[in-house]
Design an enzyme around this catalytic site. Structure first.
Site, mmCIF file in Angstrom:
data_model
loop_
_atom_site.group_PDB
_atom_site.id
_atom_site.type_symbol
_atom_site.label_atom_id
_atom_site.label_comp_id
_atom_site.label_asym_id
_atom_site.label_seq_id
_atom_site.Cartn_x
_atom_site.Cartn_y
_atom_site.Cartn_z
ATOM 1 N N CYS A 79 0.669 -1.510 -0.067
ATOM 2 C CA CYS A 79 -0.048 0.153 0.108
ATOM 3 C C CYS A 79 1.333 1.566 -0.287
ATOM 4 O O CYS A 79 1.309 1.734 -0.834
ATOM 5 C CB CYS A 79 -1.040 -0.400 0.911
ATOM 6 S SG CYS A 79 -2.010 1.462 1.443
ATOM 7 N N HIS A 167 -4.063 -5.326 0.704
ATOM 8 C CA HIS A 167 -3.299 -4.986 2.077
ATOM 9 C C HIS A 167 -3.144 -7.009 1.849
ATOM 10 O O HIS A 167 -4.384 -7.707 2.264
ATOM 11 C CB HIS A 167 -4.414 -5.497 2.869
ATOM 12 C CG HIS A 167 -3.718 -3.418 3.143
ATOM 13 N ND1 HIS A 167 -2.490 -3.259 4.000
ATOM 14 C CD2 HIS A 167 -3.999 -2.211 3.088
ATOM 15 C CE1 HIS A 167 -2.244 -2.075 3.845
ATOM 16 N NE2 HIS A 167 -3.576 -1.609 3.464
ATOM 17 N N GLU A 169 -2.445 -8.906 4.200
ATOM 18 C CA GLU A 169 -1.599 -9.572 5.600
ATOM 19 C C GLU A 169 -3.166 -9.507 6.375
ATOM 20 O O GLU A 169 -3.701 -10.473 6.940
ATOM 21 C CB GLU A 169 -1.117 -8.437 6.824
ATOM 22 C CG GLU A 169 -1.986 -7.077 6.667
ATOM 23 C CD GLU A 169 -1.635 -5.737 5.655
ATOM 24 O OE1 GLU A 169 -1.469 -4.921 6.152
ATOM 25 O OE2 GLU A 169 -0.990 -6.419 4.657
#
Length: 509
Positions: A79, A167, A169
């Site tokens: 990002c 993202h 994660e």
């Protein structure tokens, strides 16, 4: 440590999640603030740049000099990190006409690239950005797009430098872990040998070398962290470890006796200290939560210090500090914004003039539990919900009295036992009861009452950074409410907290 990944934190709320996902791949990693870059020795296999609430277009945007690292080791920008790499290479980053936040689908995936290996067409990812990369120079190649973002993922052509504007994660990126695995394992070449067994073996060896024949004193709380730390240190130095468990009068009902019995079964040398009256005296008349925390902290130091001095030749103070405490103490935003006064990091060592040993300071909470399981510690300790350092003092809004503590202990006991008996305890991250500083009118039999209100709080979470209120069955809540009102004198109303974190916190104070 044989190898590791470094994560530079630019202030994203998701940075710890990146670390957790990397560690789930059995690869050790560390988080460092972007403005406090560590030495990159031969053990560092790769670098990840986190997201950020900032924009690279801001005058004082967080920045990092990558000239000594780009091209020499693999780098992944996530990002903001991706936008920063592109921006520093002269590419245009602009404000999006429509802020892209939420689910998106990858398309035009460069499937032969190592980062995108095994990523399926239209894979769902999670976007959270107000800026976007408008275009890339010929030095870059696009690896994936979405319906609204042309540059969702890219690679610098002559380097192992990558960027993704989503993202990986978060769980909403359904194949995010695959992308992180591709980067960490296939691009960085990490061997995935960081396991609980390896951690225990290495840690015990290091503890033996560090402590030698010295004695260690450790304060036990009955919780996961201090218990696992104690067992690790005990494995290394045996009876040279002395443990102290202080009853501050703010524990759960029967907890002092129950925990001491548990530790006895574990072979630990533990001394229980009844200091309830000292804590009640120190808390008398205090209402402000931070004043209560400080009073409890100071009293604990005084009690613990006095007991520790009764043990001869103590050179070390053992603590159950875990990695999130360490990360917050060197936060990008600064410790003053994130650290509460009861955290393990800071306070005790300066007064006691002891060297500190923290065997768990590289682990997250779930990793501590896995290590504890490998050490053979019983589930009654390992599966225990997190419990605040100041205990019930911050679950009693207003001043603390022995009578209020007694009421809350009974309410809490009914609630926690009910969760266990009905099979809800393991599905809840943390639960407890809060005694509110208000009274309400009720009716019991033919009489009107004017008594205390208690709030029940139960949340689901993976790490405590974010949490949702637990959707417990209505019938269960009704039964618990009836039992509390019928059995706990002084309570005539029970409410259930349905606030999530954020915007609320798990505890009320």
């Amino acid at each position: 440590m044989s190898e590791k990944i470094i994560i530079l934190d630019f202030g994203s709320q998701y940075t710890q999640l990146i670390a957790r996902r990397v560690r789930e791949l059995n690869v050790y990693c560390e988080i460092h603030p972007y403005n406090k870059i560590p030495n990159f020795d031969s053990t560092v296999k790769g670098l990840i740049l986190s997201g950020s609430p900032c924009s690279v277009r801001e005058v004082k945007a967080p920045d990092v000099d990558l000239r000594g690292l780009k091209g020499k080791m693999p780098i992944l920008g996530v990002c903001y990190g991706a936008q920063l790499i592109a921006h520093k290479a002269g590419n245009e980053v602009v404000a999006s006409k429509i802020r892209e936040y939420g689910r998106a689908r990858l398309k035009e995936i460069h499937a032969t690239n190592k980062l995108m290996k095994e990523i399926t067409p239209f894979s769902q990812v999670w976007m959270s950005h107000g800026d976007t990369i408008a275009g890339l120079s010929e030095e870059f190649e696009i690896l994936a797009s979405t319906e609204t973002v042309n540059v969702a993922a890219y690679k610098v052509k002559k380097e192992e430098t990558y960027g993704i504007q989503f993202h990986p994660e978060v769980t909403h990126s359904l194949e995010g872990k695959t992308i992180l695995r591709n980067f960490v394992v296939h691009i960085c070449g990490c061997s995935q040998d960081w396991t609980p067994d390896a951690f225990i073996e290495t840690t015990i060896k290091e503890l033996k070398e560090k402590i030698g024949n010295d004695r260690v004193v450790l304060g036990l709380s009955g919780g996961v962290d201090s218990s696992v730390a104690a067992v690790l240190i005990h494995r290394a130095i045996k009876d040279k470890l002395a443990c102290i468990f202080v009853d501050n009068g703010l524990l759960r009902k029967n907890e002092f006796e129950d925990v001491l019995a548990s530790y006895k079964n574990m072979g630990l040398n533990v001394k229980g200290v009844d200091a309830r009256e000292q804590f009640y005296t120190a808390l008398k008349g205090l209402i402000d939560p931070e004043d209560k925390r400080k009073a409890i902290g100071k009293t604990f130091i005084d009690v613990f210090d006095a007991e520790a001095h009764k043990i001869s030749d103590v050179k070390w103070l053992g603590q159950g500090t875990i990695y999130p405490d360490v990360i917050e103490s060197v936060s990008v935003k600064g410790p003053s914004a994130t650290i509460k006064s009861h955290h393990n990091v800071g306070g005790l060592p300066d007064k006691m003039k002891l060297k500190v040993v923290e065997p768990l300071n590289t682990l997250f909470k779930d990793e501590v539990r896995i290590v504890g399981k490998t050490l053979g510690i019983e589930d009654i300790i390992l599966q225990r919900h997190p419990f605040p350092g100041p205990g019930l003092a911050i679950r009693i809004l207003g001043d603390i009295t022995k009578e209020k503590v007694g009421i809350l202990q009974e309410v809490d006991h009914i609630f926690i036992n009910g969760l266990k008996e009905k099979g809800h305890y393991k599905n809840v991250w943390q639960a407890g009861a809060i005694l509110l500083p208000i009274k309400s009118v009720g009716v019991m039999g033919d009489e009107r009452t004017y008594e205390n209100v208690v709030a029940l709080r139960a949340v689901t979470s993976t790490d405590g950074m974010t949490a949702d209120w637990a959707h417990l069955p209505y019938d269960f809540l009704a039964d618990i409410s009836n039992e509390i009102i019928n059995k706990v004198k002084g309570v005539n109303r029970v409410v259930y907290d349905i606030s999530s974190k954020p915007p609320a916190t798990i505890e009320w104070e």
